[in-house]
Motif scaffolding. Structure first.
Motif, mmCIF file in Angstrom:
data_model
loop_
_atom_site.group_PDB
_atom_site.id
_atom_site.type_symbol
_atom_site.label_atom_id
_atom_site.label_comp_id
_atom_site.label_asym_id
_atom_site.label_seq_id
_atom_site.Cartn_x
_atom_site.Cartn_y
_atom_site.Cartn_z
ATOM 1 N N GLY A 1 -2.046 -4.130 5.514
ATOM 2 C CA GLY A 1 -3.397 -4.034 5.953
ATOM 3 C C GLY A 1 -4.300 -5.091 5.374
ATOM 4 N N GLU A 2 -4.005 -5.123 4.117
ATOM 5 C CA GLU A 2 -5.069 -6.123 3.278
ATOM 6 C C GLU A 2 -4.812 -7.424 3.739
ATOM 7 O OE1 GLU A 2 -4.923 -7.824 -1.257
ATOM 8 O OE2 GLU A 2 -4.682 -5.453 -1.311
ATOM 9 N N LEU A 3 -3.262 -7.967 3.903
ATOM 10 C CA LEU A 3 -3.229 -9.304 4.454
ATOM 11 C C LEU A 3 -3.605 -9.526 5.659
ATOM 12 C CD1 LEU A 3 0.589 -9.419 2.770
ATOM 13 C CD2 LEU A 3 -1.549 -10.681 1.861
ATOM 14 N N GLN A 4 -3.618 -8.449 6.665
ATOM 15 C CA GLN A 4 -4.092 -8.663 7.706
ATOM 16 C C GLN A 4 -5.579 -8.888 8.112
ATOM 17 O OE1 GLN A 4 -2.598 -5.024 9.683
ATOM 18 N NE2 GLN A 4 -0.755 -6.200 10.517
ATOM 19 N N SER A 5 -6.195 -8.312 7.127
ATOM 20 C CA SER A 5 -7.668 -8.364 7.043
ATOM 21 C C SER A 5 -7.835 -9.774 6.589
ATOM 22 C CB SER A 5 -8.370 -7.394 6.051
ATOM 23 O OG SER A 5 -8.059 -6.096 6.645
#
Length: 62
Positions: free
Chosen positions: A54-58
């Motif tokens: 999720g962090e990388l997608q953000s």
């Protein structure tokens, strides 16, 4: 739409929109129903790696 496909006497595979999701079969006196539940999201991993996704997608959206 749910559909049944006969795979033997008193034995059926259950499909939803063409995807196998379970089986219904008769065992002596009872009808037994097995269902496979599929949840959306990553198929494997732990909480740390799923949170990182999720962090990388953000970051990719920024």
């Amino acid at each position: 739409m749910l559909t049944l496909r006969s795979i033997g006497p008193d034995d059926y595979s259950v499909h939803e929109d063409g995807h196998l999701i379970g089986r219904i079969r008769r065992d002596d006196r009872l009808w037994l129903w097995t269902v496979v539940v599929t949840l959306p999201g990553p198929p494997a991993g732990d909480a740390a790696t799923q949170g990182r996704v999720g962090e990388l997608q953000s970051q990719a959206r920024a």
